[in-house]
Motif scaffolding. Structure first.
Motif, mmCIF file in Angstrom:
data_model
loop_
_atom_site.group_PDB
_atom_site.id
_atom_site.type_symbol
_atom_site.label_atom_id
_atom_site.label_comp_id
_atom_site.label_asym_id
_atom_site.label_seq_id
_atom_site.Cartn_x
_atom_site.Cartn_y
_atom_site.Cartn_z
ATOM 1 N N TYR A 72 1.514 5.067 1.808
ATOM 2 C CA TYR A 72 1.666 5.345 3.231
ATOM 3 C C TYR A 72 0.351 5.211 4.003
ATOM 4 O O TYR A 72 -0.706 5.597 3.522
ATOM 5 C CB TYR A 72 2.174 6.776 3.445
ATOM 6 N N ASN A 73 0.456 4.669 5.215
ATOM 7 C CA ASN A 73 -0.673 4.657 6.145
ATOM 8 C C ASN A 73 -0.119 4.976 7.529
ATOM 9 O O ASN A 73 0.985 5.509 7.654
ATOM 10 C CB ASN A 73 -1.398 3.310 6.119
ATOM 11 N N ALA A 133 -3.283 9.809 7.160
ATOM 12 C CA ALA A 133 -3.013 8.834 8.219
ATOM 13 C C ALA A 133 -2.652 9.547 9.518
ATOM 14 O O ALA A 133 -3.082 9.161 10.599
ATOM 15 C CB ALA A 133 -1.877 7.901 7.797
ATOM 16 N N VAL A 154 0.853 -1.192 0.000
ATOM 17 C CA VAL A 154 0.000 0.000 0.000
ATOM 18 C C VAL A 154 0.887 1.238 0.000
ATOM 19 O O VAL A 154 2.081 1.176 0.273
ATOM 20 C CB VAL A 154 -0.929 0.054 1.239
ATOM 21 N N LEU A 193 -5.336 2.691 11.940
ATOM 22 C CA LEU A 193 -4.724 1.657 11.122
ATOM 23 C C LEU A 193 -5.737 0.528 11.025
ATOM 24 O O LEU A 193 -6.189 0.015 12.046
ATOM 25 C CB LEU A 193 -3.420 1.180 11.769
ATOM 26 N N ASN A 194 -6.107 0.177 9.827
ATOM 27 C CA ASN A 194 -7.166 -0.808 9.606
ATOM 28 C C ASN A 194 -6.714 -2.193 10.076
ATOM 29 O O ASN A 194 -5.899 -2.852 9.427
ATOM 30 C CB ASN A 194 -7.533 -0.840 8.117
ATOM 31 N N LYS A 201 -1.651 10.732 1.470
ATOM 32 C CA LYS A 201 -2.073 9.588 2.285
ATOM 33 C C LYS A 201 -1.379 9.617 3.651
ATOM 34 O O LYS A 201 -1.974 9.273 4.671
ATOM 35 C CB LYS A 201 -1.771 8.264 1.579
ATOM 36 N N GLU A 245 -4.893 2.362 -4.322
ATOM 37 C CA GLU A 245 -3.597 2.707 -3.729
ATOM 38 C C GLU A 245 -2.665 3.334 -4.765
ATOM 39 O O GLU A 245 -1.955 4.304 -4.474
ATOM 40 C CB GLU A 245 -2.940 1.467 -3.120
#
Length: 697
Positions: free
Chosen positions: A172-173, A277, A170, A283-284, A273, A265
């Motif tokens: 960035y998160n 975040a 992905v 965070l999923n 992103k 993504e």
């Protein structure tokens, strides 16, 4: 056409960023981890909408370039302006070096960083002022250096996005945000995992070559510095583009709505992103962590939380004795490790009052904080909830109207307050506590004569406690029980406090001084509290928010989570040591049990004094989520990773068994699937309940 050439630094860098982003998308599109096929419309969106998003993000980021370029001029070096400006810079440099500034108040390396920045600025301005013959040369190299920095940042971001995709698949998160928090650990991991020297050598060589071409294309800006009128035009254009960008960036982000997750993504801009975040702080869990079938996860949870209704944490808490509506004062102490106290082996004599108070209290000698940030500790004692992945609930958007410690007290007719010596705006405390029914008493409510000492974090603990006593005296007159949650601030860098209070000077800025002053201030509080009419009818709950340090040799070094905790109420609660393993989330449910409260609970935390309590502790960082049970630490991490470590005591012969702190952590020989599933059940169900808004009051 001549005027447009004056904007060349902007459009050449923008073109470079779009080219880099285009190449990065191609690379990620064909990366082995991108295991999917794309519809034609998805491909169009990836490159058209994605590159548009990149352009508008660059516009916002280039505000820093505008700030540098707009102040390039020759007029500011003319007499007398140049000498006046230089004099002001020198004065500022002297002030920062020799006087107490806000940077000194915070402490750490900030004073050095501030001084170095101003020193460089002053030196460069002096060179340009006093050496006019070389001004054009200096300016050319400064301009080249600024362009080089932008090129390095853009290339470094692309490399970082690639490695992040390589790790997680992905853009960035919140894990990327987490990496900024744990800089030392991350840098160490990078140094061990990648060929850093060849990588960065190549980066700087490529950046140097790109900078050369960009400077050649845009050096006309410094050769023919724009006039004031032209700078106003450039500023107007840039401001208009920023306004448009601030509208279109989130608009384009909302278009990332394909059923194909990889397409979304790849379409996204990594920098935006990262910003999202950081702001959303989540965070999923279900995307990055190992999961169980929902029914199994809740079944395991229900087996750990006695009497809970299937599929929830809801249960009836009933007491066999009459409810006791004593006042409750909860004190969470900033950054207070168990190892500071004498009973845990400390020989520095820096906590004499707490050492004494412990002998008169119910001491939870084997208690672990859930995290290593203040908001995690506050979340634990307020919501009695496991530390879910990402940032604390306190800092999330959906943080209001939760089932909380305060809501239980309010049901019982209590006045509920949160008292903090700093500004409650910090760490989103005001939004969280205010949104959950607490009245907030913070620095803004202090009168000038109530403040004897303050630093960057707020008023000293003595001032806070004096304010608390004033509030409690007022509450006592209302003939209602009160619950006051006090958060201390003095044991925090820069560790400054009033002089002549303890034998360590208040300006020594030592952690030992901060610890000892915090202990002294608490002693003064209790000395004054004992003289108040409400004291005999009050239960005091004292514990740390987290330890002083969180770094260690493992992902979750458990000695960095062990905190002191005790309940003091002379004549009501007998002195005792409770030695079973427990979590910070269990403290307030246990206090409710001591008060014989009857209520419907949604808490994950439990009354540890009940016979059906099963000892365990939950500890976590932002992404490593752990369960301590049966001398095994189970850690679940992103990418569905699970690690289990055997905890072997490293005994200190000078310390009683119940106060031993240090354990060797080694991978277990035979995995414990039951503990793995139990760990997953706690964190999966907590994430699910928050996601479905089932933790409302």
């Amino acid at each position: 056409m001549k005027f447009l050439r004056k904007t060349s630094p902007f459009y050449t860098l923008a073109l470079f960023y779009i080219i880099v982003s285009f190449i990065l998308r191609i690379v990620l599109l064909f990366h082995p981890i991108t295991q999917t096929s794309f519809l034609f419309i998805d491909t169009i969106k990836i490159f058209v909408l994605g590159l548009l998003s990149d352009f508008f993000v660059f516009v916002v980021g280039s505000a820093f370039l505008w700030l540098y370029l707009i102040f390039i001029s020759n007029s500011k070096y003319q007499k007398p302006y140049g000498y006046i400006i230089f004099g002001l810079l020198v004065s500022l440099l002297i002030y920062v070096k020799f006087f107490n500034t806000i940077l000194n108040e915070y402490g750490g390396v900030l004073p050095e960083i501030g001084f170095t920045f101003i020193a460089i600025k002053t030196t460069l301005f002096g060179l340009l002022l006093f050496l006019p013959k070389y001004r054009d040369t200096f300016r050319y190299w400064l301009f080249s250096f600024v362009i080089f920095l932008f090129v390095v940042i853009l290339l470094q971001n692309a490399i970082s996005e690639f490695f992040f995709w390589n790790e997680f698949g992905v853009k960035y998160n919140f894990i990327a945000v987490d990496y900024l928090v744990y800089t030392n650990e991350v840098i160490g991991n990078i140094m061990q995992s990648y060929p850093v020297i060849p990588l960065f050598s190549t980066l700087f060589i490529v950046a140097g070559l790109v900078t050369y071409f960009i400077v050649k294309k845009s050096e006309n800006y410094i050769e023919n510095i724009p006039t004031i009128a032209e700078k106003i035009k450039i500023t107007g254009m840039h401001f208009a583009l920023i306004v448009i960008s601030l509208f279109l960036i989130p608009f384009l982000s909302n278009k990332e709505n394909s059923d194909n997750i990889f397409a979304n993504e790849l379409e996204a801009n990594g920098i935006y992103k990262f910003y999202k975040a950081f702001m959303n702080s989540e965070l999923n869990y279900f995307k990055f962590y190992k999961t169980l079938p929902e029914k199994e996860a809740y079944g395991l949870l229900n087996s750990q939380i006695p009497s809970s209704i299937s599929g929830t944490t809801l249960r009836d808490i009933k007491s066999v004795a009459a409810e006791n509506h004593k006042n409750v004062v909860l004190i969470t102490i900033e950054s207070y490790s168990a190892e500071f106290l004498k009973m845990y082996g400390n020989e520095q004599k820096i906590t004499p009052f707490l050492d004494s108070l412990a002998s008169k209290s119910l001491v939870f000698s084997n208690l672990y904080a859930v995290g290593n940030r203040t908001v995690r500790g506050l979340e634990a004692v307020t919501l009695s909830l496991p530390p879910t992945a990402g940032e604390s609930v306190i800092k999330r958007v959906d943080n209001k109207e939760k089932f909380s410690t305060g809501s239980v007290f309010k049901q019982k007719g209590y006045t509920v307050k949160y008292l903090y010596g700093g500004d409650a705006y910090f760490d989103n405390m005001q939004d969280f506590f205010g949104g959950n029914g607490y009245e907030i008493i913070d620095k803004k409510t202090f009168k000038p004569n109530e403040i004897t000492f303050q630093n960057i974090w707020g008023v000293c603990d003595e001032d806070m406690y004096n304010k608390a006593i004033t509030e409690m005296n007022s509450e006592f007159k209302e003939n209602k029980p009160f619950f006051n949650h006090i958060m201390t601030v003095s044991n925090h860098r820069p560790f400054t406090y009033p002089n002549d209070k303890i034998d360590i000077p208040g300006d020594a800025k030592s952690r030992e001084g901060g610890v000892k002053y915090t202990d002294f201030a608490m002693k003064e509080f209790f000395n004054k509290a004992k003289k108040q009419p409400w004291f005999a009818n009050t239960v005091f709950v004292i514990l740390a928010d987290h330890c002083a340090s969180s770094s260690g040799k493992t992902e979750l070094p458990i000695d960095k989570y062990r905190i002191p905790a005790m309940v003091y109420s002379p004549g009501f609660i007998a002195p005792k040591h409770y030695t079973n393993l427990m979590s910070q989330i269990d403290v307030m449910p246990t206090v409710f049990g001591l008060l014989n409260f009857n209520y419907k609970s949604k808490f994950f935390g439990q009354d540890v004094l009940k016979s059906d309590y099963k000892p365990r502790a939950l500890i976590a960082t932002y992404q490593n989520l752990g369960l301590i049970k049966d001398t095994i630490l189970t850690i679940i991490s992103p990418k569905q990773k699970v690690k289990q470590l055997q905890l072997t005591l490293i005994p200190n012969p000078k310390v009683a068994n119940e106060f031993q702190l240090f354990y060797e952590q080694k991978p277990i020989a035979k995995p414990r699937l039951d503990l793995e599933k139990e760990t997953i059940s706690y964190y999966q169900t907590a994430s699910d309940i928050l996601k479905k808004k089932k933790y409302q009051k």
